[in-house]
Design a protein around this motif. Structure first.
Motif, PDB file in Angstrom:
ATOM      1  N   GLN A  47     -42.304 -17.885  -9.588  1.00 29.63           N
ATOM      2  CA  GLN A  47     -41.641 -18.605 -10.619  1.00 29.63           C
ATOM      3  C   GLN A  47     -40.292 -19.127 -10.464  1.00 29.63           C
ATOM      4  N   LYS A  48     -40.025 -20.173 -11.096  1.00 33.46           N
ATOM      5  CA  LYS A  48     -38.479 -20.682 -10.758  1.00 33.46           C
ATOM      6  C   LYS A  48     -37.559 -20.350 -11.651  1.00 33.46           C
ATOM      7  N   ILE A  49     -36.647 -20.008 -11.386  1.00 32.93           N
ATOM      8  CA  ILE A  49     -35.647 -19.056 -11.978  1.00 32.93           C
ATOM      9  C   ILE A  49     -34.186 -20.200 -11.864  1.00 32.93           C
ATOM     10  N   ASP A  50     -33.386 -20.451 -13.049  1.00 32.51           N
ATOM     11  CA  ASP A  50     -32.127 -21.092 -12.710  1.00 32.51           C
ATOM     12  C   ASP A  50     -31.106 -20.002 -13.054  1.00 32.51           C
ATOM     13  N   LYS A  51     -31.217 -19.189 -13.842  1.00 33.61           N
ATOM     14  CA  LYS A  51     -29.928 -18.075 -14.158  1.00 33.61           C
ATOM     15  C   LYS A  51     -30.689 -16.963 -14.252  1.00 33.61           C
ATOM     16  N   VAL A  52     -29.957 -15.662 -13.808  1.00 33.49           N
ATOM     17  CA  VAL A  52     -30.298 -14.535 -13.990  1.00 33.49           C
ATOM     18  C   VAL A  52     -29.260 -13.853 -15.012  1.00 33.49           C
ATOM     19  N   ILE A  53     -29.809 -13.362 -15.970  1.00 34.15           N
ATOM     20  CA  ILE A  53     -28.913 -12.406 -16.929  1.00 34.15           C
ATOM     21  C   ILE A  53     -28.969 -10.904 -16.356  1.00 34.15           C
ATOM     22  N   GLY A  54     -27.761 -10.545 -16.284  1.00 35.19           N
ATOM     23  CA  GLY A  54     -27.756  -8.955 -15.930  1.00 35.19           C
ATOM     24  C   GLY A  54     -26.821  -8.326 -17.319  1.00 35.19           C
ATOM     25  N   VAL A  55     -27.421  -7.314 -17.877  1.00 33.41           N
ATOM     26  CA  VAL A  55     -26.842  -6.705 -19.078  1.00 33.41           C
ATOM     27  C   VAL A  55     -25.998  -5.492 -18.674  1.00 33.41           C
ATOM     28  N   GLU A  56     -24.734  -5.618 -19.235  1.00 31.74           N
ATOM     29  CA  GLU A  56     -23.745  -4.603 -18.805  1.00 31.74           C
ATOM     30  C   GLU A  56     -24.132  -3.243 -19.137  1.00 31.74           C
ATOM     31  N   SER A  57     -23.898  -2.260 -18.596  1.00 27.57           N
ATOM     32  CA  SER A  57     -23.376  -2.397 -17.137  1.00 27.57           C
ATOM     33  C   SER A  57     -24.346  -2.340 -15.962  1.00 27.57           C
ATOM     34  N   ARG A  58     -25.527  -1.465 -16.264  1.00 29.63           N
ATOM     35  CA  ARG A  58     -26.458  -1.162 -15.212  1.00 29.63           C
ATOM     36  C   ARG A  58     -27.080  -2.402 -14.970  1.00 29.63           C
ATOM     37  N   GLY A  59     -27.296  -3.206 -15.792  1.00 28.92           N
ATOM     38  CA  GLY A  59     -27.971  -4.536 -15.418  1.00 28.92           C
ATOM     39  C   GLY A  59     -27.218  -5.485 -14.298  1.00 28.92           C
ATOM     40  N   PHE A  60     -26.137  -5.270 -14.221  1.00 28.93           N
ATOM     41  CA  PHE A  60     -25.124  -5.792 -13.173  1.00 28.93           C
ATOM     42  C   PHE A  60     -25.712  -5.759 -11.676  1.00 28.93           C
TER      43      PHE A  60
END
Ligand code: PRP
Ligand code: ADE
Length: 170
Positions: A47-60
């Motif tokens: 699947q094509k992904i343009d942007k990844v969101i990481g959620v503070e803080s452990r998602g970073f």
């Protein structure tokens, strides 16, 4: 590789009654975190992904590694009053408290294909709030992607039917 051995249960943290899933042993082992990135990428497939969101803080931690592998941009979603530019905010309930998340209002362009990543899906309050932010900015959520899911808390129900994938289920 058995990833569960790198995730430590900490009883009564940060509040009595909560069993905290501690991923620091996983972060501490290069082979284990490299393997984890590969497994998370398998969940995304082609699947094509343009942007990844990481959620503070452990998602970073894994969010940034995934963005690099996917050749995508990275967007930090942060706790209130941390982002310096114009933000959009959404409040939510936690397994242990309540909070809000913010995103830079110019981080997503209409139609951007977005991967939301976090370490834990618990009640779904956090990820649900992030979904709402993405929707308001006109992004298209391709997948909500987690290291682990605490299935008894039914977090998926808060994610508006968006595709959800996780490596470990507890
Ligand atoms: O599905 P929910 O019930 O919303 O819970 C999941 C969220 O809780 C944890 O973050 P926390 O707020 O503890 O912050 P941290 O990552 O900075 O430790 C976890 O990293 C998720 O972001
Ligand atoms: N039990 C838990 N362990 C780690 N992170 C969490 N976020 C919400 N619930 C959690």
């Amino acid at each position: 590789m058995n990833l569960e051995q790198y995730i430590r249960d900490i009883p009564d943290f940060p509040k009595p009654g909560v069993v905290f899933k501690d991923i620091t042993p996983l972060l501490n082992d290069c082979d284990a975190y490299n393997y984890t990135v590969g497994q998370l990428l398998k969940l995304i497939g082609e699947q094509k992904i343009d942007k990844v969101i990481g959620v503070e803080s452990r998602g970073f931690f894994f969010g940034m590694l995934l963005a690099q592998k996917l050749k995508a941009g990275f967007i930090p979603v942060r706790k209130p009053n941390k982002l310096p530019h114009k933000t959009l905010a959404q409040s939510y309930d936690l397994e242990y408290g309540s909070d809000a998340v913010e995103i830079h209002a110019d981080a997503i362009h209409k139609g951007d294909k977005i991967l939301i990543h976090d370490d834990v899906l618990a009640t779904g309050g956090t990820a649900g709030a992030v979904c709402q932010l993405v929707k308001e900015l006109g992004g298209e959520i391709v997948q909500c992607n987690f290291l682990m899911e605490l299935t008894l808390l039914n977090g998926r129900e808060k994610l508006d039917g968006h595709p959800v994938a996780s490596l470990l289920k507890y």
